[in-house]
Scaffold this active site. Structure first.
Site, PDB file in Angstrom:
ATOM      1  N   CYS A  67      13.313 -21.077  -3.402  1.00  0.00           N
ATOM      2  CA  CYS A  67      14.766 -20.417  -3.841  1.00  0.00           C
ATOM      3  C   CYS A  67      14.499 -19.077  -4.939  1.00  0.00           C
ATOM      4  O   CYS A  67      14.707 -18.482  -4.388  1.00  0.00           O
ATOM      5  CB  CYS A  67      15.457 -21.425  -4.336  1.00  0.00           C
ATOM      6  SG  CYS A  67      15.845 -22.595  -3.749  1.00  0.00           S
ATOM      7  N   ASP A  68      13.381 -20.050  -5.875  1.00  0.00           N
ATOM      8  CA  ASP A  68      13.678 -18.748  -7.131  1.00  0.00           C
ATOM      9  C   ASP A  68      12.193 -17.655  -7.079  1.00  0.00           C
ATOM     10  O   ASP A  68      12.590 -17.099  -7.858  1.00  0.00           O
ATOM     11  CB  ASP A  68      13.693 -19.561  -8.659  1.00  0.00           C
ATOM     12  CG  ASP A  68      15.470 -19.433  -7.894  1.00  0.00           C
ATOM     13  OD1 ASP A  68      16.723 -18.731  -7.386  1.00  0.00           O
ATOM     14  OD2 ASP A  68      16.227 -20.788  -8.714  1.00  0.00           O
TER      15      ASP A  68
ATOM     16  N   CYS B 293      13.742 -24.888  -8.006  1.00  0.00           N
ATOM     17  CA  CYS B 293      13.050 -25.175  -6.496  1.00  0.00           C
ATOM     18  C   CYS B 293      12.689 -22.890  -6.160  1.00  0.00           C
ATOM     19  O   CYS B 293      13.246 -22.501  -6.748  1.00  0.00           O
ATOM     20  CB  CYS B 293      14.679 -24.540  -6.093  1.00  0.00           C
ATOM     21  SG  CYS B 293      14.526 -24.373  -4.179  1.00  0.00           S
TER      22      CYS B 293
END
Ligand code: NAP
Length: 338
Positions: A157-158, A154
């Site tokens: 997300c990261d 992701c």
């Protein structure tokens, strides 16, 4: 002790005094584009649906950024914002949104029994399965060993952790190309590794990627191994194999993003509704009806062809309309009146 007596659902406390058993005409499992649309349509049919939101409320759109192909928005919108709007609309028209996770379903007879992590149980006259899909992994031992330590599925997300660093994206679909473009906001260099010599992503995205000075593509190649170090546990690079020549090369990288597609979240239903050989829930042609009367499936858990937010929303609409017809045919008019 009974709770609210609605036309669509009622609840009572279980013997433990903590959890509840809720009877409902329509329960929707999942709160992505398919689940929310089913909730909007079922609520407007006065069925007072209950939507169980799951572990990732809002579904996959909440882990994307720019959405440019959802009709109705000429300007670029954000996936999380779109899902907030859908949930808000569902609640405003009368759907009950529940933050819980389903761990078991029993579909042998109606009402269907749906058990949640909180201990609450839902007894549903009809069910819409809209559990979506989850990111797939390559299942390399080194990939699993460094998950959360430099290996991710992701970018939204990261990605932030890779400011000024070098990253690799594996895959050639829309997700891989979008993640590569998104990662250029942070990383110095993004290397895309794809097993063929052409992407399957939309042309407009491909063109953006090819024009981007920070992105390099390595064609006809697969990730063979993640290279990492201990203390601290982190990714330092990758071994790449060219599938045409079998030559193995090592490149250095601080992060590796796997973007090789998704698998349907259908495990809970295996053995109860018919699945296709690839694990997607089987539905009747031009319908969301599953092999169990009264159980409908919509969105990425059943769609192995289109897999778009807008098609998921369309299927959610179909599922709600079909549930309404099913309930009318089975003369389920009011739970509270029973
Ligand atoms: P996808 O379209 O199925 O693409 C998966 C990619 O990963 C393909 O390029 C595939 O290679 C590659 N791949 C699969 N297994 C692999 C393996 N074991 N090793 C190496 N590579 C592998 O998946 P997705 O990109 O996640 O997209 C899923 C669906 O969501 C699609 O329908 C997509 O259009 C949609 N989506 C849309 C948007 C958007 O509209 N903006 C954004 C994201 C996703 P091959 O090409 O060789 O098969």
């Amino acid at each position: 002790m009974s709770g609210r007596q609605g036309g669509g659902w009622r609840e009572k406390l279980n013997e433990n005094g903590m959890s509840r058993t809720v009877q409902a005409k329509v329960v929707i499992i999942g709160s992505g584009a398919a689940g929310c649309t089913a909730a909007i349509y079922a609520a407007r049919a006065m069925l007072e649906p209950i939507m169980i939101r799951g572990i990732q409320p809002g579904g996959q759109l909440t882990i994307t950024t720019d959405v440019e192909n959802y009709p109705g928005f000429a300007d670029v919108i954000q996936g999380p914002w779109l899902m907030e709007q859908m949930e808000k609309q569902a609640a405003q028209v009368g759907a009950k949104l529940v933050s819980d996770h389903v761990n078991k379903v029993e579909l042998e007879r109606r009402p269907f029994r749906i058990s949640c992590d909180s201990g609450d149980i839902y007894m549903a006259e009809s069910l819409v399965i809209a559990t979506g899909a989850q990111a797939r992994w390559l299942d390399l031992p080194s990939e699993q060993a460094f998950r959360g330590h430099g290996v991710s599925a992701c970018a939204t997300c990261d990605g932030f952790f890779y400011r000024g660093k070098n990253v690799i994206v594996v895959g050639g679909g829309n997700t891989a190309v979008e993640e590569a473009l998104f990662l250029t906001n942070f990383a110095n260099k993004v290397t895309v590794i794809h097993r063929r010599d052409a992407f399957r992503a939309e042309r407009i995205l491909q063109e953006r990627l090819f024009r981007h000075p920070k992105i390099e593509v390595i064609w006809n190649s697969v990730l063979m191994d993640v290279k990492g170090s201990e203390n601290p546990r982190k990714v330092v690079g990758a071994a790449i194999r060219n599938v045409k020549t079998d030559a193995v090369t090592e490149i250095s990288a601080d992060g590796i993003f796997i973007a090789i597609g998704h698998s349907p979240a259908s495990e809970l239903f295996a053995g109860q509704v018919q699945l296709k050989p690839n694990g997607y829930i089987k539905t009747a042609p031009y319908s969301t009806a599953t092999s169990v009367p009264g159980v409908f499936a919509a969105g990425d858990v059943t769609d192995d062809v289109y897999r778009q937010a807008v098609t998921a929303a369309g299927m959610g609409c179909m599922a709600a309309l079909e549930a309404e017809r099913f309930l009318a045919a089975h003369k389920v008019e009011s739970i509270a009146a029973e």
